[in-house]
Motif scaffolding. Structure first.
Motif: not given
Length: 123
Positions: A1-20
């Motif tokens: 299966m091919k790798e899926l690429t993501f961009v995570v956008v949130d003004d809260a660094v904590f939320m970006r880190t958690l999602l990542k």
């Protein structure tokens, strides 16, 4: 299966880190960039053409709702998953009308985030 690429956008660094962290627990998922507002989301979409973008609704400078159309103009194949706080249903519905494919509500559960990713990749 091919790798899926993501961009995570949130003004809260904590939320970006958690999602990542949640996203990258899956071997074939890779976060290629992060952003803190709608302008950065559009820039990252142009630059990376990610398979999937998580996009917070409420951010300074430009909110996620405003950014959806612009992101899809420059990267039409990107699937957008909106990230919202409780009580933002009307904005989520508007984002879906604009072209977003799914949404997750903060505070999010790992299973729901992964389900949203699965939903948008299967349709």
């Amino acid at each position: 299966m091919k790798e899926l690429t993501f961009v995570v956008v949130d003004d809260a660094v904590f939320m970006r880190t958690l999602l990542k962290k949640i996203i990258e627990e899956v071997e074939t998922y890779k976060v290629v960039a992060e952003g803190a507002n709608g302008f950065e989301a559009i820039q990252k979409a142009q630059l990376f053409k990610p398979d999937i973008m998580t996009l917070d609704i409420t951010m300074p400078d430009m909110d996620g709702l405003t950014a959806v159309k612009e992101i899809l103009k420059c990267s039409p194949d990107t699937k957008i998953i909106m990230v919202s706080a409780m009580g933002q249903q009307s904005m989520v519905i508007e984002a879906i009308k604009q072209g977003a494919k799914d949404f997750v509500v903060k505070p999010f559960e790992k299973s729901r985030v992964l389900q949203a990713i699965k939903n948008v990749t299967e349709n």
